[in-house]
Design an enzyme around this catalytic site. Structure first.
Site, mmCIF file in Angstrom:
data_model
loop_
_atom_site.group_PDB
_atom_site.id
_atom_site.type_symbol
_atom_site.label_atom_id
_atom_site.label_comp_id
_atom_site.label_asym_id
_atom_site.label_seq_id
_atom_site.Cartn_x
_atom_site.Cartn_y
_atom_site.Cartn_z
ATOM 1 N N ARG A 154 -9.511 -14.756 21.191
ATOM 2 C CA ARG A 154 -8.484 -15.711 22.067
ATOM 3 C C ARG A 154 -8.928 -16.792 21.638
ATOM 4 O O ARG A 154 -8.221 -17.468 22.628
ATOM 5 C CB ARG A 154 -9.623 -14.537 23.317
ATOM 6 N N HIS A 166 0.954 -13.967 45.362
ATOM 7 C CA HIS A 166 0.007 -12.998 44.230
ATOM 8 C C HIS A 166 0.961 -12.097 45.979
ATOM 9 O O HIS A 166 0.805 -12.531 47.051
ATOM 10 C CB HIS A 166 -1.088 -13.110 45.192
ATOM 11 N N GLU A 219 -10.616 -21.525 38.469
ATOM 12 C CA GLU A 219 -11.639 -21.052 37.597
ATOM 13 C C GLU A 219 -11.350 -19.082 38.094
ATOM 14 O O GLU A 219 -11.821 -18.464 37.153
ATOM 15 C CB GLU A 219 -12.619 -21.585 37.111
ATOM 16 N N GLY A 235 10.627 -11.235 35.767
ATOM 17 C CA GLY A 235 10.879 -12.231 36.397
ATOM 18 C C GLY A 235 11.557 -12.620 37.347
ATOM 19 O O GLY A 235 12.639 -13.487 37.671
ATOM 20 N N ASP A 259 -7.410 -15.222 42.318
ATOM 21 C CA ASP A 259 -6.871 -15.445 43.514
ATOM 22 C C ASP A 259 -7.911 -15.719 44.551
ATOM 23 O O ASP A 259 -7.791 -15.778 45.660
ATOM 24 C CB ASP A 259 -6.701 -13.738 44.248
ATOM 25 N N ASN A 281 11.065 -13.452 40.429
ATOM 26 C CA ASN A 281 10.668 -15.289 40.760
ATOM 27 C C ASN A 281 10.794 -16.584 40.332
ATOM 28 O O ASN A 281 11.446 -17.079 40.749
ATOM 29 C CB ASN A 281 8.692 -15.161 41.272
ATOM 30 N N GLU A 333 8.046 -13.370 48.535
ATOM 31 C CA GLU A 333 7.649 -13.878 47.320
ATOM 32 C C GLU A 333 8.520 -14.844 47.171
ATOM 33 O O GLU A 333 9.105 -16.244 46.962
ATOM 34 C CB GLU A 333 7.399 -13.148 46.656
HETATM 35 C C1 GRF Z 1 5.461 -10.269 42.132
HETATM 36 O O1 GRF Z 1 4.785 -8.843 42.648
HETATM 37 C C2 GRF Z 1 3.840 -11.062 41.677
HETATM 38 O O2 GRF Z 1 3.828 -11.585 42.552
HETATM 39 C C3 GRF Z 1 3.259 -10.187 40.505
HETATM 40 O O3 GRF Z 1 3.886 -10.324 39.737
HETATM 41 C C4 GRF Z 1 5.061 -9.790 40.111
HETATM 42 C C5 GRF Z 1 6.123 -10.303 39.562
HETATM 43 O O4 GRF Z 1 8.066 -9.750 39.764
HETATM 44 N N1 GRF Z 1 2.210 -10.681 40.953
HETATM 45 P P1 GRF Z 1 8.344 -10.686 38.722
HETATM 46 O O5 GRF Z 1 8.220 -10.786 37.390
HETATM 47 O O6 GRF Z 1 8.475 -12.142 39.081
HETATM 48 O O7 GRF Z 1 9.434 -10.076 38.921
#
Ligand code: GRF
Length: 197
Positions: A66, A110, A148, A12, A151, A14, A181
């Site tokens: 699912r 991404h 859908e 987490g 990326d 991000n 990011e």
């Molecule tokens: C990041 O590298 C993001 O780009 C990828 O997964 C990772 C997540 O990291 N999709 P965090 O959980 O936000 O630390």
């Protein structure tokens, strides 16, 4: 106020960048209404709790199949009425019902410059391993809308990061997070919240 729901699976960082941005006012007119994880042990849920944001876990493992998981997941999101859904390291493929219902209102971060090192199988450290194996000198991160495909949605922001001699996948992953990011994901949310896209 833009109502944002953040979907997470892991550490987490991000999510933390978004929380910090909202608190600092660099992400304007935005409220994180909830954090949802598919993984009960995700440290991201602790980050949410510390910030006073309601966190939920919806794990596919606790459902019969699912379809039942997808239904519960969509119902939870609908209940929260998000204007924007942010995938911040969310490792579950979204059901088609969700990408259709929230078309243009889901974004993902991404850790590469799309269209390099993206699509099925490119997640987490694998992205950086592939970049190093190919010997690229520049990589980076991309924020894009989610459709859908994997990326494949329209690109919102990208930021380049240099690969340095001696980089390991872990070192490169950290640099891409710090330099790209954690910068472009908060910025994209701020732009969407303030109609600057
Ligand atoms: C990041 O590298 C993001 O780009 C990828 O997964 C990772 C997540 O990291 N999709 P965090 O959980 O936000 O630390």
């Amino acid at each position: 106020m833009l109502r944002v729901v953040v979907l997470v699976s892991g550490g987490g960082t991000n999510l933390q960048a978004i929380i910090d941005g909202v608190q600092a006012g660099t992400i304007r007119n935005t409220q994180i209404v909830s954090v949802i994880s598919n993984n009960p042990g995700a440290y991201a849920l602790e980050r949410a709790q510390k910030a006073g944001i309601p966190g939920f876990c919806i794990s596919p493992k606790t459902f019969e199949n699912r379809e039942a998981f997808n239904k519960a997941f969509l119902a939870k999101l609908d209940e929260l009425q998000p204007d924007l859904i942010v995938l911040a390291g969310f490792l579950v493929v979204l059901p088609r019902e969700m990408t259709e219902a929230y078309s243009g209102r889901i974004i993902n971060i991404h850790p590469s410059l799309i269209p390099s090192f993206c699509g099925k199988g490119f997640y987490g450290l694998k992205v950086h391993e592939a970049a190093l194996a190919r010997g690229v000198k520049v990589t980076g991160a991309t924020v894009h809308f989610v459709d859908e495909g994997t990326d494949t949605g329209p690109i919102i922001l990208q930021k380049a990061v240099y690969v340095e001699p001696g980089d390991t996948p872990e070192v490169l992953q950290r640099r891409v997070m710090e330099q790209a990011e954690w910068v472009i994901l908060p910025k994209a949310i701020d732009m969407i919240a303030n109609h600057e896209l």
